[in-house]
Design an enzyme around this catalytic site. Sequence first.
Site, mmCIF file in Angstrom:
data_model
loop_
_atom_site.group_PDB
_atom_site.id
_atom_site.type_symbol
_atom_site.label_atom_id
_atom_site.label_comp_id
_atom_site.label_asym_id
_atom_site.label_seq_id
_atom_site.Cartn_x
_atom_site.Cartn_y
_atom_site.Cartn_z
ATOM 1 N N ARG A 313 0.856 -1.195 0.000
ATOM 2 C CA ARG A 313 0.000 0.000 0.000
ATOM 3 C C ARG A 313 0.887 1.237 0.000
ATOM 4 N NH1 ARG A 313 -1.625 2.835 4.319
ATOM 5 N NH2 ARG A 313 -1.759 1.165 5.859
ATOM 6 N N HIS A 317 -3.906 4.530 4.571
ATOM 7 C CA HIS A 317 -5.078 3.658 4.542
ATOM 8 C C HIS A 317 -6.267 4.372 3.916
ATOM 9 C CE1 HIS A 317 -7.740 0.444 5.846
ATOM 10 N NE2 HIS A 317 -8.560 1.355 6.339
ATOM 11 N N TYR A 326 3.583 6.083 11.380
ATOM 12 C CA TYR A 326 3.857 4.711 11.808
ATOM 13 C C TYR A 326 4.780 3.928 10.885
ATOM 14 C CZ TYR A 326 -0.113 3.818 8.609
ATOM 15 O OH TYR A 326 -0.960 3.788 7.527
#
Length: 427
Positions: A313, A317, A326
């Site tokens: 990815r 998100h 993160y």
Amino acid sequence: MASDGRSNLKPLSLHVPEPKFRPGDAVDFAAVEIPPAGAARRPDTAAPAREFTDLAYTLVRVLDEENRAVGPWDPKLSPDTMRRMLRHMVLVRAFDERMFRAQRQGKTSFYMKCLGEEAVAIAAAHALDDEDMCFPSYRQQGLLIARGCPLVDMMNQIYSNTGDKLQGKQLPIMYSERRFGFFSISGNLTTQYPQAVGWAMASASKGDTRIAATWCGEGSTAEGDFHSALTFATVYRAPVIFNVVNNQWAISSFSGFAGAEATTFAARAVGYGIAGLRVDGNDALAVYAATQWAAERARTNAGPTLIEHFTYRAEGHSTSDDPTQYRSAGEPTAWPLGDPIRRLKDHLIAIGEWDEDRHAAQDRELAEHVKAEQKAAEKNGILGHGLHQPLDTLFDGVFEEMPWHLREQQAQMLAEETASGRPWDRK
């Protein structure tokens, strides 16, 4: 007595998964095992699943480092088919970029891009029959685009405007398109898995020839619905394809929390006795070949298949997420399997069926096309510019037969609207 016998043992401890790279870390994916393209064997679709469990632990690849299509999984697609797949992937990326920007401009509340994962949906859509039923998660907008859904219709749903066929009842990007075999997206993770199995079982019970395909992220394999679906599918040999999109990250937790440190996600299939394939998710030809193989297996009553698409990815998100909090900023560019659009483009160029100038012209053409579709959709309204649906439609499309108490509330609302002289409409 028992405690004395254990006095020499170390205290028990728990293992807490930890990603290899955090913000600020240098990225090195050297530990990711990438087998050579063409190395994975291709079993007969009628072979028992126990005879090829090795395919759940390797990586089915077709495109090699010289941009050639090699090995037994090469689907030998025509240049025209590959150009259509490339075009659809470019269109998805242009659509994502325009809608992401619209969210940042306050025109909609939410959006989710599939940057770097375009091959997972596009190649699968081309390999499936148009009448096969898709039960997607929230990052497979490529299925709709490959099947010809008008972009204006998709944008109307994102804006929840007067043209939204779902009347604003779904979160943006949670499409529902029966015309294109695209089952309603649910925000509850992996509910689509048992739904796909149920649909596939119904198709088989009726003696139909249509199969089902469903998608979820690797994090969602920890949900109970995932395992319930696989149990039913293996018991009844349901004609269904399970796609697990392993893009390395859930919302903000890496794949280790779903079990990636212990084994592959394709290995979930081994325990259920069904076919499992682990595929290079950034290789459109490999995704096509694996989906085509699984579809033939399902359509010939050989049972379900679980395909793990090993990908990455490249974006957050969703528009509500900040991945820099993160993960290392260097991860997307360091991912060893590259970009799916570039890889298919380079293959077409290598065989003399494409060139950089035509690709650049296509990029411009599709960007302008998406821009024009956006203008058309925004004529129907955008977020925050009035109520786009009459309030009484709140009761529509929820129940096949509206319960008495809701009919009563709807009548009360309409009576109050008439008495006040202030119609609660989309104005």
